[in-house]
Scaffold this motif. Structure first.
Motif, PDB file in Angstrom:
ATOM      1  N   GLU A 271     -98.200   6.764  37.365  1.00  0.00           N
ATOM      2  CA  GLU A 271     -97.675   7.876  36.577  1.00  0.00           C
ATOM      3  C   GLU A 271     -97.901   7.635  35.091  1.00  0.00           C
ATOM      4  OE1 GLU A 271     -93.580  10.531  36.416  1.00  0.00           O
ATOM      5  OE2 GLU A 271     -93.472   8.392  36.923  1.00  0.00           O
TER       6      GLU A 271
ATOM      7  N   THR B 159     -97.603  13.368  45.117  1.00  0.00           N
ATOM      8  CA  THR B 159     -98.274  14.675  45.188  1.00  0.00           C
ATOM      9  C   THR B 159     -98.258  15.357  43.822  1.00  0.00           C
ATOM     10  OG1 THR B 159     -97.669  14.939  47.520  1.00  0.00           O
ATOM     11  CG2 THR B 159     -98.256  16.934  46.304  1.00  0.00           C
ATOM     12  N   SER B 160     -97.111  15.303  43.152  1.00  0.00           N
ATOM     13  CA  SER B 160     -97.020  15.914  41.819  1.00  0.00           C
ATOM     14  C   SER B 160     -97.915  15.198  40.817  1.00  0.00           C
ATOM     15  CB  SER B 160     -95.559  15.876  41.332  1.00  0.00           C
ATOM     16  OG  SER B 160     -94.717  16.586  42.211  1.00  0.00           O
ATOM     17  N   ILE B 161     -97.949  13.855  40.890  1.00  0.00           N
ATOM     18  CA  ILE B 161     -98.808  13.096  39.976  1.00  0.00           C
ATOM     19  C   ILE B 161    -100.272  13.404  40.253  1.00  0.00           C
ATOM     20  CG2 ILE B 161     -99.511  10.775  39.282  1.00  0.00           C
ATOM     21  CD1 ILE B 161     -96.697   9.831  39.932  1.00  0.00           C
TER      22      ILE B 161
ATOM     23  N   GLN C 278    -101.506  16.195  41.482  1.00  0.00           N
ATOM     24  CA  GLN C 278    -101.779  17.526  40.933  1.00  0.00           C
ATOM     25  C   GLN C 278    -101.893  17.476  39.410  1.00  0.00           C
ATOM     26  OE1 GLN C 278     -98.507  19.811  42.500  1.00  0.00           O
ATOM     27  NE2 GLN C 278     -99.502  20.140  44.485  1.00  0.00           N
ATOM     28  N   ALA C 279    -101.026  16.674  38.773  1.00  0.00           N
ATOM     29  CA  ALA C 279    -101.105  16.540  37.319  1.00  0.00           C
ATOM     30  C   ALA C 279    -102.407  15.883  36.905  1.00  0.00           C
ATOM     31  CB  ALA C 279     -99.914  15.730  36.805  1.00  0.00           C
TER      32      ALA C 279
ATOM     33  N   LYS D 144    -101.241   7.099  48.393  1.00  0.00           N
ATOM     34  CA  LYS D 144    -100.624   8.120  49.243  1.00  0.00           C
ATOM     35  C   LYS D 144    -100.897   7.812  50.718  1.00  0.00           C
ATOM     36  CE  LYS D 144    -100.036  13.136  49.358  1.00  0.00           C
ATOM     37  NZ  LYS D 144     -98.608  13.074  49.019  1.00  0.00           N
TER      38      LYS D 144
ATOM     39  N   GLU E 147     -93.550  12.871  47.566  1.00  0.00           N
ATOM     40  CA  GLU E 147     -93.548  14.104  46.768  1.00  0.00           C
ATOM     41  C   GLU E 147     -93.942  13.821  45.321  1.00  0.00           C
ATOM     42  OE1 GLU E 147     -89.742  15.860  47.164  1.00  0.00           O
ATOM     43  OE2 GLU E 147     -89.955  16.299  49.311  1.00  0.00           O
ATOM     44  N   LEU E 148     -93.438  12.702  44.776  1.00  0.00           N
ATOM     45  CA  LEU E 148     -93.794  12.349  43.402  1.00  0.00           C
ATOM     46  C   LEU E 148     -95.287  12.072  43.285  1.00  0.00           C
ATOM     47  CD1 LEU E 148     -92.966  11.731  40.511  1.00  0.00           C
ATOM     48  CD2 LEU E 148     -92.379   9.401  41.231  1.00  0.00           C
TER      49      LEU E 148
END
Length: 369
Positions: free
Chosen positions: A214, A291-293, A295-296, A233, A288-289
């Protein structure tokens, strides 16, 4: 039956042995048996426990006779036994052939199955693989398996994999005779507790990798973390597959009445189930985190590409000015503006410079350069 007789298989139970007639092999669907190092036998340890105390050393072939005679139980620990090795033990203890086959070939989902008067439970173990820096090919989570056969007078643990040893657990339990007095179910609880505690440690270590990724994604440096994110992941998925299916078996042990599990043990299994739920929620949150990272990271990569394209387009627009003017004067027509004028050439160069400067300032003001 006298007190020294060993309980035999119930009438109608399929015979135990190296080969199970109840599950025919599918042609072409070969299954590999996990191997152990050369020179290492299948029996890791064997002990008879009476009133929570370990008795004198005994051969594993005679352990069950002694345990039944003294009203205790035998704990037999095995490491990656072959089909023939476990088949001989299964015949002696009256283990169901379907459970024996699962224990030999491994690669099972965590589950709890009841066979006549015994239980068979599968745990997927996990350990964190240390690494200096996470790469797109790093192994982060290594998994193994522990199978537990549970009966009134025996508990047999079968381990596959390089980690998840139970030697320290056995020593710890032998220091808690009040817990061992509850019988073989106490060993099953201790194994479940150790497996879930390992999940907690792995999840905490993976969380540090997630934090490092992150920070890298949102740093000022331009980094390509997509490969590392995808690999982590995938590794986290292995941990999720080990944790999530374990909840249902633990709930059954905590809430339902089982013959070989005393009522006093239910609260122990309920505590392990609570820990497993927390780990599952932690793993789901990390997933989930990630996945968000991811996407970012994709958004930042796309944004960086767009910025590069704007810069390229801006410089292309600036370069187009002298290119266009030079192209016009390069057409070699006889009559063209200012060809015969003494200051025509400097004027054109000045015009090119002024227009290019104006374009540069405009692109700079709009953030294209």
């Amino acid at each position: 039956m006298t007190g020294t007789e060993i309980p035999r298989e119930a009438a109608g139970r399929a015979p135990s042995g190296p080969l199970s007639p109840l599950r025919p092999r599918t042609p072409g669907a070969a299954r590999t048996t996990p191997s152990r190092p050369d020179g290492v036998g299948p029996v890791v340890d064997c002990g008879v426990y009476v009133d929570g105390r370990r008795q004198e050393p005994v051969d594993h072939h005679e352990a069950l006779h002694q345990a039944v005679a003294q009203g205790g139980f035998v704990w037999l620990g095995l490491y990656a036994p072959t089909e023939a090795e476990l088949g001989t033990i299964a015949e002696h203890y009256g283990l169901h052939p379907l459970a024996v086959e699962d224990a030999v070939y491994a690669h099972q989902r965590p589950k709890l199955e009841r066979y006549d008067d015994g239980l068979f439970m599968v745990f997927t173990t996990a350990t964190y693989v240390e690494h200096d820096r996470l790469t797109a090919t790093s192994e982060v989570v290594d998994t193994g398996e522990i199978m537990v056969f549970l009966g009134a007078h025996y508990v047999i643990t079968v381990r596959h994999g390089e980690h998840g040893g139970l030697t320290d657990l056995r020593r710890s339990l032998e220091g808690q005779p009040e817990l061992l007095t509850l019988g073989p179910a106490a060993v099953l609880y201790a194994v479940a507790d150790q497996v879930v505690d390992a999940f907690v440690d792995v999840a905490s270590a993976v969380e540090e990798d997630v934090d490092e990724l992150e920070a890298s994604v949102f740093s000022d440096r331009r980094t390509d973390d997509i490969g590392r994110l995808y690999q982590l992941k995938r590794e986290l998925m292995s941990l999720r597959r080990a944790v999530s299916p374990l909840e249902v078996p633990l709930q059954k042990l905590a809430e339902r009445q089982v013959d070989v599990v005393p009522d006093a043990m239910r609260s122990y299994f309920r505590d392990v189930d609570d820990h497993a739920i927390r780990v599952r929620e932690q793993v789901a949150g990390l997933d989930e985190l990630l996945t968000s990272i991811l996407q970012a990271s994709l958004a930042r990569t796309s944004q960086a590409d767009n910025e590069d394209m704007r810069k390229i387009s801006a410089w292309a627009g600036i370069i187009a000015v002298p290119t266009a003017i030079a192209g016009i004067y390069g057409m070699n027509f006889r009559f063209m503006p200012e060809l015969d004028w003494r200051y025509g050439y400097p004027l054109v160069l000045g015009l090119i410079a002024v227009v290019c400067l104006l374009l540069y300032r405009g692109f700079k003001r709009n953030g294209w350069l």
